[in-house]
Design a protein around this motif. Structure first.
Motif, PDB file in Angstrom:
ATOM      1  N   THR A 139       0.817  -1.210   0.000  1.00 20.71           N
ATOM      2  CA  THR A 139       0.000   0.000   0.000  1.00 20.71           C
ATOM      3  C   THR A 139       0.852   1.262   0.000  1.00 20.71           C
ATOM      4  O   THR A 139       0.320   2.351  -0.205  1.00 20.71           O
ATOM      5  N   THR A 140       2.154   1.123   0.239  1.00 22.51           N
ATOM      6  CA  THR A 140       3.032   2.284   0.267  1.00 22.51           C
ATOM      7  C   THR A 140       4.451   1.887  -0.103  1.00 22.51           C
ATOM      8  O   THR A 140       4.857   0.763   0.146  1.00 22.51           O
ATOM      9  N   ASP A 142       6.849   4.016   0.992  1.00 16.90           N
ATOM     10  CA  ASP A 142       7.583   4.657   2.081  1.00 16.90           C
ATOM     11  C   ASP A 142       8.067   3.568   3.031  1.00 16.90           C
ATOM     12  O   ASP A 142       7.265   2.859   3.638  1.00 16.90           O
TER      13      ASP A 142
END
Length: 161
Positions: A139-140, A142
């Motif tokens: 989902t990311t 980062d």
């Protein structure tokens, strides 16, 4: 006396592991697990480990039990989540790099194996304190946020041990 207590603890843990792996709770399986556990500990002491592994790989049985119960809970939660994502076709697989705050290499390996045990994630590489994880629902990108999602409370339990 401490060595005898340590051997008894290890025999007990090996016996439990043997019963779990065989999925049978009988006196014979418990005794066989204890005998095999004693054999494994004696062979390890004599031929495989050349350092004081009690200091190097310090794991308290109560902490281990608490960690294993939490890990089992996380495996089930992640399993249900992963199944629903696979059935719905809502997956976004990718490899993310996360960093751990754990300094001890032994505990980093335990964390990496714990991540692999939870459905939807597989640790594919470890370099120092960085882990590369194949994540089925990325989902990311980062790394800090991905690390918090993937490691969850597992890392905190190891740091606070």
């Amino acid at each position: 006396m401490k060595r005898i207590i340590y051997y008894l603890e290890m025999i007990f843990l090996c016996s439990i592991l043997w019963v779990i792996l065989n999925e049978r709770i009988t006196i014979g399986h418990i005794v066989l697990g204890g005998v095999l556990g004693l054999f494994a500990v004696l062979i390890s002491d004599r031929f495989l480990l050349f350092v004081n592994y009690k200091r190097t790989y310090k794991v308290r049985p109560l902490w281990l039990l608490k960690y294993l119960l939490y890990l089992l809970f996380q495996i089930y939660l992640s399993g249900f989540s992963t199944i629903s994502k696979i059935i719905s076709g809502n997956i976004n697989p990718d490899i993310v790099e996360i960093e751990t705050e754990i300094k001890n290499d032994f505990y980093i390996c335990i964390l990496a194996n714990s991540i692999t045990l939870t459905p939807g994630t597989v640790t594919v590489d470890k370099v120092g304190q960085k882990l590369k994880v194949l994540w089925i629902d990325c989902t990311t990108k980062d790394s800090r946020l991905a690390g918090r999602i993937i490691k969850g409370k597992l890392e905190k339990m190891m740091i606070g041990r």
